[in-house]
Write a protein that holds these residues in place. Structure first.
Motif, PDB file in Angstrom:
ATOM      1  N   MET A   2     -27.837  22.704 -12.166  1.00 12.08           N
ATOM      2  CA  MET A   2     -26.471  22.294 -12.496  1.00 12.08           C
ATOM      3  C   MET A   2     -25.802  23.366 -13.341  1.00 12.08           C
ATOM      4  N   PRO A   3     -24.526  23.658 -13.091  1.00  6.53           N
ATOM      5  CA  PRO A   3     -23.806  24.618 -13.933  1.00  6.53           C
ATOM      6  C   PRO A   3     -23.622  24.080 -15.343  1.00  6.53           C
ATOM      7  N   MET A   4     -23.432  24.989 -16.294  1.00  5.50           N
ATOM      8  CA  MET A   4     -23.336  24.600 -17.697  1.00  5.50           C
ATOM      9  C   MET A   4     -22.200  23.617 -17.948  1.00  5.50           C
ATOM     10  N   MET A   5     -21.058  23.810 -17.261  1.00  5.56           N
ATOM     11  CA  MET A   5     -19.919  22.909 -17.464  1.00  5.56           C
ATOM     12  C   MET A   5     -20.255  21.490 -17.055  1.00  5.56           C
ATOM     13  N   ALA A   6     -21.026  21.340 -15.969  1.00  7.28           N
ATOM     14  CA  ALA A   6     -21.416  20.003 -15.509  1.00  7.28           C
ATOM     15  C   ALA A   6     -22.361  19.345 -16.511  1.00  7.28           C
ATOM     16  N   ILE A   7     -23.243  20.162 -17.091  1.00  9.06           N
ATOM     17  CA  ILE A   7     -24.176  19.636 -18.098  1.00  9.06           C
ATOM     18  C   ILE A   7     -23.415  19.162 -19.332  1.00  9.06           C
ATOM     19  N   ILE A   8     -22.445  19.951 -19.772  1.00  7.75           N
ATOM     20  CA  ILE A   8     -21.636  19.579 -20.940  1.00  7.75           C
ATOM     21  C   ILE A   8     -20.839  18.307 -20.661  1.00  7.75           C
ATOM     22  N   THR A   9     -20.278  18.235 -19.454  1.00  6.61           N
ATOM     23  CA  THR A   9     -19.506  17.045 -19.067  1.00  6.61           C
ATOM     24  C   THR A   9     -20.382  15.802 -19.076  1.00  6.61           C
ATOM     25  N   ALA A  10     -21.584  15.932 -18.515  1.00  5.39           N
ATOM     26  CA  ALA A  10     -22.517  14.803 -18.483  1.00  5.39           C
ATOM     27  C   ALA A  10     -22.885  14.373 -19.894  1.00  5.39           C
ATOM     28  N   PHE A  11     -23.142  15.359 -20.754  1.00  5.55           N
ATOM     29  CA  PHE A  11     -23.500  15.055 -22.138  1.00  5.55           C
ATOM     30  C   PHE A  11     -22.391  14.268 -22.828  1.00  5.55           C
ATOM     31  N   ILE A  12     -21.158  14.705 -22.663  1.00  2.00           N
ATOM     32  CA  ILE A  12     -20.025  14.028 -23.295  1.00  2.00           C
ATOM     33  C   ILE A  12     -19.872  12.597 -22.766  1.00  2.00           C
ATOM     34  N   ILE A  13     -19.989  12.446 -21.447  1.00  2.00           N
ATOM     35  CA  ILE A  13     -19.848  11.114 -20.837  1.00  2.00           C
ATOM     36  C   ILE A  13     -20.906  10.162 -21.366  1.00  2.00           C
ATOM     37  N   PHE A  14     -22.155  10.595 -21.384  1.00  2.00           N
ATOM     38  CA  PHE A  14     -23.232   9.709 -21.801  1.00  2.00           C
ATOM     39  C   PHE A  14     -23.170   9.399 -23.302  1.00  2.00           C
ATOM     40  N   VAL A  15     -22.778  10.388 -24.096  1.00  2.00           N
ATOM     41  CA  VAL A  15     -22.641  10.137 -25.540  1.00  2.00           C
ATOM     42  C   VAL A  15     -21.527   9.129 -25.796  1.00  2.00           C
ATOM     43  N   LEU A  16     -20.419   9.260 -25.083  1.00  2.00           N
ATOM     44  CA  LEU A  16     -19.304   8.326 -25.250  1.00  2.00           C
ATOM     45  C   LEU A  16     -19.707   6.904 -24.824  1.00  2.00           C
ATOM     46  N   ILE A  17     -20.446   6.811 -23.725  1.00  2.00           N
ATOM     47  CA  ILE A  17     -20.948   5.498 -23.297  1.00  2.00           C
ATOM     48  C   ILE A  17     -21.836   4.909 -24.397  1.00  2.00           C
ATOM     49  N   GLY A  18     -22.721   5.744 -24.924  1.00  2.00           N
ATOM     50  CA  GLY A  18     -23.613   5.290 -25.989  1.00  2.00           C
ATOM     51  C   GLY A  18     -22.862   4.855 -27.235  1.00  2.00           C
ATOM     52  N   MET A  19     -21.793   5.554 -27.575  1.00  2.00           N
ATOM     53  CA  MET A  19     -21.009   5.181 -28.754  1.00  2.00           C
ATOM     54  C   MET A  19     -20.387   3.802 -28.582  1.00  2.00           C
ATOM     55  N   GLY A  20     -19.861   3.546 -27.380  1.00  2.00           N
ATOM     56  CA  GLY A  20     -19.262   2.235 -27.120  1.00  2.00           C
ATOM     57  C   GLY A  20     -20.294   1.119 -27.182  1.00  2.00           C
ATOM     58  N   ILE A  21     -21.448   1.342 -26.536  1.00  2.00           N
ATOM     59  CA  ILE A  21     -22.515   0.352 -26.560  1.00  2.00           C
ATOM     60  C   ILE A  21     -23.031   0.155 -27.977  1.00  2.00           C
ATOM     61  N   GLY A  22     -23.180   1.250 -28.706  1.00  2.00           N
ATOM     62  CA  GLY A  22     -23.680   1.177 -30.073  1.00  2.00           C
ATOM     63  C   GLY A  22     -22.761   0.396 -30.989  1.00  2.00           C
ATOM     64  N   PHE A  23     -21.446   0.585 -30.820  1.00  2.00           N
ATOM     65  CA  PHE A  23     -20.486  -0.144 -31.661  1.00  2.00           C
ATOM     66  C   PHE A  23     -20.616  -1.648 -31.424  1.00  2.00           C
ATOM     67  N   VAL A  24     -20.655  -2.034 -30.154  1.00  2.00           N
ATOM     68  CA  VAL A  24     -20.799  -3.459 -29.813  1.00  2.00           C
ATOM     69  C   VAL A  24     -22.122  -3.994 -30.363  1.00  2.00           C
ATOM     70  N   SER A  25     -23.176  -3.202 -30.230  1.00  2.00           N
ATOM     71  CA  SER A  25     -24.493  -3.590 -30.704  1.00  2.00           C
ATOM     72  C   SER A  25     -24.491  -3.831 -32.210  1.00  2.00           C
ATOM     73  N   GLY A  26     -23.919  -2.899 -32.961  1.00  2.00           N
ATOM     74  CA  GLY A  26     -23.892  -3.027 -34.418  1.00  2.00           C
ATOM     75  C   GLY A  26     -23.015  -4.167 -34.894  1.00  2.00           C
ATOM     76  N   PHE A  27     -21.892  -4.378 -34.224  1.00  2.00           N
ATOM     77  CA  PHE A  27     -20.938  -5.405 -34.650  1.00  2.00           C
ATOM     78  C   PHE A  27     -21.476  -6.808 -34.391  1.00  2.00           C
ATOM     79  N   PHE A  28     -22.104  -7.020 -33.222  1.00  2.00           N
ATOM     80  CA  PHE A  28     -22.577  -8.348 -32.848  1.00  2.00           C
ATOM     81  C   PHE A  28     -24.063  -8.562 -33.127  1.00  2.00           C
ATOM     82  N   GLY A  29     -24.780  -7.496 -33.473  1.00  2.00           N
ATOM     83  CA  GLY A  29     -26.205  -7.644 -33.723  1.00  2.00           C
ATOM     84  C   GLY A  29     -27.019  -7.866 -32.471  1.00  2.00           C
ATOM     85  N   ILE A  30     -26.642  -7.213 -31.377  1.00  2.00           N
ATOM     86  CA  ILE A  30     -27.367  -7.338 -30.114  1.00  2.00           C
ATOM     87  C   ILE A  30     -27.870  -5.964 -29.686  1.00  2.00           C
TER      88      ILE A  30
END
Length: 264
Positions: free
Chosen positions: A13-41
């Protein structure tokens, strides 16, 4: 496409695709993490469908989800503990009960039709919604719960939830708040801590079966750690009544999704 990543996402994979994937997955994780911390799930009930829609197969999605849950719940519980919101002894008792209950999950799954398990979860969600709706979260004199009862709740939730592929925290807050009159802030923190135990057990099992996509899981987990920090902080400051209403909304959504799963 994101769904084409997964276990081989960095191969050729080209470096730009790797960076894009990293950003997408981190953002998904941030959203899930916020819900997890707020509701305790744990967040797995939200993350798994997202990953499936991104093209991951169910086994990879579950493995990624369990790794994310462990990372987010562990850090979130640390934040709760540092802010004196987590009673560690109570959390450990419930968590050990969950591990004991989860040990029966294989026997339960082997001897119970899947439709019966789904109907049990549906019934538990309905009862939880009704009891949680009636609960007085502004109660200034919440009840203290005995250690044997807390252990028993952990056993019950661990046995049922793990048998249907859930972390279990989704049921703990309604049980503690609706039935046992625990303070909602304490219940949320114990619920998140419970996920540390259940996800750790699941992670070991899935890792031994070589079903954990560590690359994707760690990226989402990093985002989850960031998100859970803010979710926990916002949860500490949130009005109890507002937190109750938002939690009820989450449970109702899960109830509807469970009906959809059974019918279709």
């Amino acid at each position: 496409m994101v769904g084409e990543f997964g276990l081989i996402m960095f191969d050729n994979m080209p470096m730009m695709a790797i960076i894009t994937a990293f950003i997408i997955f981190v953002l998904i994780g941030m959203g899930i993490g916020f819900v997890s911390g707020f509701f305790g799930i744990g967040g797995g009930t939200i993350l798994v469908p997202i990953l499936l829609n991104l093209g991951f197969d169910i086994k990879s999605a579950i493995g990624i989800s369990v790794l994310q849950m462990f990372m987010g719940a562990l850090f979130g519980s640390y934040v709760n503990y540092k802010n004196k919101k987590l009673v560690l002894n109570d959390g450990i008792i419930v968590g050990i009960g969950g591990l004991a209950g989860a040990s029966f999950s294989g026997l339960i799954v082997a001897n119970t039709p899947s439709i019966v398990l789904k109907l049990v979860v549906l019934f538990m969600l309905l009862v939880a919604i009704i009891k949680f709706f009636k609960a007085d979260v502004q109660n200034t004199n919440p009840k203290e719960i005995s250690k044997p009862i807390m252990f028993g709740v952990g056993v019950f939730v661990g046995a049922i939830a793990i048998s249907v592929g859930l972390g279990g925290a989704l049921f703990l807050t309604p049980i503690f708040v609706g039935f046992l009159k625990m303070d909602i802030k304490k219940a949320v923190s114990i619920g998140l801590f419970f996920v540390v135990f259940s996800s750790f057990a699941g992670l070991i099992s899935l890792a031994n079966a070589d079903l954990v996509d560590y690359k994707t899981g760690l990226m989402i987990g990093i985002g989850s750690i960031i998100g859970v920090y803010f979710g926990v902080k916002v949860g500490h400051r949130a009005n109890k009544q507002i937190q109750k209403k938002l939690a009820l909304g989450l449970y109702i959504i899960m109830f509807i999704l469970m009906i959809k799963n059974i019918v279709f």
